[in-house]
Design a protein around this motif. Structure first.
Motif, PDB file in Angstrom:
ATOM      1  N   SER A 140       0.818  -1.215   0.000  1.00 54.48           N
ATOM      2  CA  SER A 140       0.000   0.000   0.000  1.00 54.48           C
ATOM      3  C   SER A 140       0.856   1.271   0.000  1.00 54.48           C
ATOM      4  CB  SER A 140      -0.938  -0.003   1.216  1.00 54.48           C
ATOM      5  OG  SER A 140      -0.178  -0.094   2.424  1.00 54.48           O
ATOM      6  N   GLN A 141       1.905   1.287   0.832  1.00 57.94           N
ATOM      7  CA  GLN A 141       2.744   2.479   0.897  1.00 57.94           C
ATOM      8  C   GLN A 141       3.485   2.686  -0.418  1.00 57.94           C
ATOM      9  OE1 GLN A 141       2.939   4.853   3.406  1.00 57.94           O
ATOM     10  NE2 GLN A 141       4.002   5.902   1.757  1.00 57.94           N
ATOM     11  N   LEU A 142       3.962   1.568  -0.985  1.00 58.85           N
ATOM     12  CA  LEU A 142       4.673   1.662  -2.262  1.00 58.85           C
ATOM     13  C   LEU A 142       3.739   2.129  -3.360  1.00 58.85           C
ATOM     14  CD1 LEU A 142       7.318   1.196  -3.774  1.00 58.85           C
ATOM     15  CD2 LEU A 142       6.663  -1.210  -4.064  1.00 58.85           C
ATOM     16  N   ALA A 167       1.101   4.014  -3.005  1.00 58.86           N
ATOM     17  CA  ALA A 167       0.835   5.441  -2.778  1.00 58.86           C
ATOM     18  C   ALA A 167       2.021   6.284  -3.241  1.00 58.86           C
ATOM     19  CB  ALA A 167       0.544   5.684  -1.297  1.00 58.86           C
ATOM     20  N   ASP A 168       3.229   5.806  -2.960  1.00 59.07           N
ATOM     21  CA  ASP A 168       4.423   6.552  -3.383  1.00 59.07           C
ATOM     22  C   ASP A 168       4.503   6.639  -4.897  1.00 59.07           C
ATOM     23  OD1 ASP A 168       5.133   6.866  -0.758  1.00 59.07           O
ATOM     24  OD2 ASP A 168       6.601   5.224  -0.745  1.00 59.07           O
ATOM     25  N   THR A 221      12.173   3.413  -7.452  1.00 56.90           N
ATOM     26  CA  THR A 221      10.990   2.951  -6.726  1.00 56.90           C
ATOM     27  C   THR A 221      10.122   2.072  -7.619  1.00 56.90           C
ATOM     28  OG1 THR A 221      11.024   5.004  -5.438  1.00 56.90           O
ATOM     29  CG2 THR A 221       8.997   3.708  -5.364  1.00 56.90           C
TER      30      THR A 221
END
Length: 506
Positions: free
Chosen positions: A182-184, A186-187, A235
């Motif tokens: 989820s964080q990846l 969003a990034d 990323t």
């Protein structure tokens, strides 16, 4: 008469008479026929060898455990267990492409400063000015071309290679087409919005480039955008590399995605290097022209010398950071442990590689205080191991002598370390070693046996038998004491003299 008869009847009288007869017989024999025979040795030149003998234990070789000073992703493993390595040889590396790029930049900056300083010191001719002006024009055009090219490469990396992973990539609300952390996720989505905004501003800025523009402003803007895009692509690569086949996503598609992202990252890195190099080249050419036009004062030269030193410090700083991403062997030896695997993340100070010295075993022994002054570093030695008997001899040399004493049962000793000169599979840790250390050797010196030397009033003397039978006491000066019982005579005797070593009675 009766008194004597009574005396003879007592037993002890006969014992006394017997003892008297024996003593008289011995005295008479030596008085009449006894002679004193003098044993001598002729003073001659000989080879003297001084050795110190001690007992020690075989110990394992030196070993070191190595790790990184900083954490990161392993990119190269250059040695495996069992490999022989040299001192300074690179064993493992973590990701350091960014530092390599920075090092190139700082080295280019240093070169620019050094060239500038040289120009300040030398001065220029009219022809040099024309050449410098032409170089500046060419460098400006090259930088402008590379800036435009970098925009093209970045545009392709994002809009062609990355946007395939998004729905509505250029909109204010791009959506990732696959699931990930989820964080990846969003990034990636928020980063895509920032990238698009940067492209819009960058594209408008490039339209303003002309012959009078400050190219350093545009190159700095390009490098800032490229590095941001590079970080964003890193990323993206993490997310793509984590993909696994699914009903809606085949391995072939995943491989294609990885190839596209890899190409995008390569192109952006190339663009960064191109722009950096072109900007440095322009700076060099402009510096040459400026110096040639203005000349240089003493103060300017001093200031430029300081700039060179600062640039050198920048290079050294980047090299120091770069060295923390590389594990190198501190010694010549063999790899005994290798836990590094390409792609893994390692933490700072975690042990990754172990190396043992090339000489597999050493011997430690305790040297008596009386012998410590005789033994030196690099003295050769021969030793035997109890396990193989006195017939099997190994060669070694002294490599270390502890400066501090070791007390053993109240006696001062000094620990010495010897290194085997050849590898031998028979050598094992813990074996008892009987060591003979060759501490000194002299050839062709006058020598006599130690038993021929006497001490008289604090001086060393020998008794010399002359040709006419006289015996003289001669004061001598001693040198090396050999392990065979002979002693070097420095002064007092000459070759061919006869020295008394004992007297015997016949």
């Amino acid at each position: 008469m009766n008194y004597f008869r009574k005396l003879l009847t007592r037993p002890y009288v006969f014992y006394l008479i017997g003892v008297f007869i024996v003593i008289f017989g011995v005295w008479y024999y030596f008085r009449s026929s006894g002679k004193i025979e003098i044993e001598t040795i002729t003073v001659a030149r000989a080879e003297l060898v001084q050795e110190v003998s001690v007992t020690g234990k075989v110990k394992p070789a030196q070993s070191v455990n190595l790790g990184f000073d900083k954490g990161g992703r392993i990119t190269r493993v250059l040695a495996k267990v069992g490999d022989r390595v040299l001192s300074g040889q690179t064993l493992v590396e973590i990701y350091n492409a960014d530092l390599v790029s920075q090092l190139r930049e700082t080295e280019a900056g240093l070169k620019s400063e050094e060239v500038k300083l040289e120009d300040f010191r030398n001065g220029a001719r009219p022809l040099d000015l024309k050449i410098d002006e032409a170089k500046v024009d060419e460098a400006r055009q090259n930088l402008a071309d590379y800036i435009q090219d970098s925009h093209t490469k970045a545009d392709d990396a994002i809009h062609n290679k990355v946007d395939q992973f998004f729905s509505n990539p250029r909109s204010p609300n791009p959506q990732l087409n696959f699931s990930t952390f989820s964080q990846l996720e969003a990034d990636l989505e928020s980063g895509r919005i920032v990238v698009e905004n940067r492209f819009k501003v960058w594209s408008q800025s490039l339209l303003k480039i002309n012959a009078e523009s400050n190219m350093y402003v545009f190159s700095a803007e390009a490098l800032e955008n490229l590095r941001f895009i590079k970080s964003y692509l890193d990323t993206v690569a993490i997310a793509i590399n984590a993909l696994e086949p699914a009903p809606s996503l085949t391995q072939t598609q995943i491989n294609g995605y990885k190839g596209d992202v890899s190409t995008a990252r390569t192109n952006v890195n190339t663009a960064i290097n191109n722009v950096s190099g072109a900007a440095s080249s322009l700076k060099i050419t402009e510096s040459e022209l400026s110096k040639d036009l203005a000349g240089s004062t003493k103060e300017e030269i001093l200031i430029q010398e300081a700039s060179v030193e600062k640039a050198k410090a920048n290079v050294s700083n980047i090299k120091a950071q770069l060295s923390k991403t590389i594990i190198s062997s501190p010694l010549k030896g063999v790899i005994t442990k290798q836990d590094a695997k390409v792609g893994e993340i390692v933490t700072a100070s975690s042990q990754v590689v172990s190396v043992i010295s090339d000489v597999s075993f050493q011997v430690e022994a305790n040297l008596p205080e009386a012998d410590v002054s005789k033994v030196k570093i690099n003295d050769s030695a021969k030793l035997t191991l109890d396990a193989y008997g006195s017939g099997v001899i190994f060669e070694a040399k002294v490599i270390a002598i502890d400066p501090a004493e070791t007390i053993i049962e109240g006696v001062s000793t000094y620990k010495i370390t010897l290194e085997f000169q050849k590898e031998d599979l028979r050598i094992k840790s813990g074996l008892t070693a009987n060591i003979d250390i060759l501490t000194e050797k002299k050839n062709g010196v006058l020598a006599v046996p130690q038993r021929a030397i006497l001490t008289q009033n604090g001086s060393k003397i020998v008794r010399v038998e002359r040709d006419d039978g006289r015996v003289d006491e001669v004061k001598i000066e001693l040198g090396l004491f050999g392990s065979d019982g002979k002693v070097e005579i420095i002064s007092g005797l000459e070759e061919g003299m006869k020295v008394i070593i004992s007297r015997e009675l016949n």
